[in-house]
Design an enzyme around this catalytic site. Sequence first.
Site, PDB file in Angstrom:
ATOM      1  N   VAL A  24       0.837  -1.212   0.000  1.00 12.09           N
ATOM      2  CA  VAL A  24       0.000   0.000   0.000  1.00 12.09           C
ATOM      3  C   VAL A  24       0.872   1.263   0.000  1.00 12.09           C
ATOM      4  CG1 VAL A  24      -1.853   1.244   1.175  1.00 12.09           C
ATOM      5  CG2 VAL A  24      -1.849  -1.250   1.187  1.00 12.09           C
ATOM      6  N   LYS A 106      -6.830  -1.916   9.209  1.00 11.84           N
ATOM      7  CA  LYS A 106      -8.159  -2.293   9.735  1.00 11.84           C
ATOM      8  C   LYS A 106      -8.100  -3.047  11.042  1.00 11.84           C
ATOM      9  CE  LYS A 106      -6.518  -4.471   6.249  1.00 11.84           C
ATOM     10  NZ  LYS A 106      -6.576  -5.163   5.013  1.00 11.84           N
ATOM     11  N   LYS A 206     -13.314  -4.835   9.167  1.00 14.07           N
ATOM     12  CA  LYS A 206     -13.916  -3.747   8.381  1.00 14.07           C
ATOM     13  C   LYS A 206     -15.364  -3.513   8.829  1.00 14.07           C
ATOM     14  CE  LYS A 206     -10.803  -4.786   4.569  1.00 14.07           C
ATOM     15  NZ  LYS A 206     -10.513  -5.770   3.510  1.00 14.07           N
ATOM     16  N   GLY A 303      -5.319  -4.252  -3.222  1.00 14.36           N
ATOM     17  CA  GLY A 303      -4.309  -3.984  -4.247  1.00 14.36           C
ATOM     18  C   GLY A 303      -3.626  -2.658  -3.977  1.00 14.36           C
TER      19      GLY A 303
HETATM   20  N1  HSE Z   1      -6.280  -8.377   2.416  1.00 13.41           N
HETATM   21  C1  HSE Z   1      -7.266  -7.375   2.178  1.00 13.41           C
HETATM   22  C2  HSE Z   1      -8.280  -7.915   1.207  1.00 13.41           C
HETATM   23  C3  HSE Z   1      -6.623  -6.141   1.654  1.00 13.41           C
HETATM   24  O1  HSE Z   1      -7.990  -8.925   0.556  1.00 13.41           O
HETATM   25  O2  HSE Z   1      -9.366  -7.361   1.086  1.00 13.41           O
HETATM   26  C4  HSE Z   1      -7.528  -4.957   1.562  1.00 13.41           C
HETATM   27  O3  HSE Z   1      -8.039  -4.569   2.810  1.00 13.41           O
END
Ligand code: HSE
Length: 401
Positions: A24, A106, A206, A303
């Site tokens: 990221v 998160k 999340k 990504g």
């Molecule tokens: N590992 C997480 C996913 C990355 O695959 O959604 C994005 O938060």
Amino acid sequence: LRTARETGPAKQFMKLGLFGFGCVGQGLWKVLHETRGIRADIKRICIKHPEKQRPVPAHFFTTDPAEILNDPEIDVVVELIDDAEAAFEIVSAALSGGKAVVSANKKMIAHRLPELYALQQKTGAPFLYEGACCASIPIIRNLEEYYDNDLLTSVEGIFNGTTNFILTRIFEEHLSFGEALRLAQAGGFAESDPTLDVEGYDPKFKLCILLLHAFGVFVQPEKVLHSGISRLNDFDIEFARSRGSVLKLVARCFRDNDKVAAYCLPRFVPAGHRYAGVKNEYNAVTLESAFSERQWFVGKGAGDKPTGCAVLSDVSALRYLYKYEYRKFSQNGTFFDPAGAELTVYVRYEREGQVAESDFEEISERYASGRARYWIGRISLEKLQAAKWLKEEGVNVIECG
Ligand code: HSE
């Protein structure tokens, strides 16, 4: 966004201090350098392993957090490391020092929201984290701003790109779980510890963040039922196919009067359902509300660039002194309580007596053969969450959508 009139003039130019330069962090670097008009610059990047080869000149890097935290020229700390404990230390030190902070962590945010909220109230420093939920889908700011007046009744969707990628490749290309996971890792979608993805922790984190912005409740991840896709076997996949369905990992929270409940489970999704078309690393968020009824958002949920872009959008919002107001929390009397919620689930198990029939309100379908056994039945969310058999080897639970 609040207007310049309410908040004072926008900042002319921002200096960023970045923690972490993984997928990221590099995504942010790329989008920042490819975007015209963004008035922000990365001044310093704090990393743990200086010996690694990196695609950026060495003078940007430091291993000393103080070079960012104590630099008065740096206005914004961007935290993009994968160690949740260390991330919390960095974010709290930066907020306490009066710096604005952007994070996409998160796990850290979901576990430390009450403290992070209190720190923002105490210091007045903004803390933004759009990149932590569904990457490129602008869901937190929408919940904060646009859905401020409408009465939301549910927020659900596909919140994990890695598992959606794996499920897509299994159903469309008959790839094995392991091969599909390796491709997701190569694409930069998976967490450094991919069990967080495949066991459903990541979408649950999340969901916990969205619970605060949608319904104003602080919920610790441990209180929310979750299961991922790691228990899936060939029988489950064939069962889904035989019913004209695919599988998606769906996180959901919903409100019934003042009570809010939440869970994250795999779900059978009929081929014609809107989620069936959400493939690979794409995510989807569906909102239901009293006046607008159903709306849904789709976009890349993982990504480097999609997440980097969400982080950049937060940085950009800081120019206008944007902050989360957490209005739902200050406004309403909702509380988290899964009691009363019921689900219809498919439970596949191995041994006679392994799953307690008495936990179910009603069983509508039963099957037993040399290969597997399953039930389809109605069960309360509370009973499912408390069931010891849920975590036993050979058992898998999938929601019947
Ligand atoms: N590992 C997480 C996913 C990355 O695959 O959604 C994005 O938060």
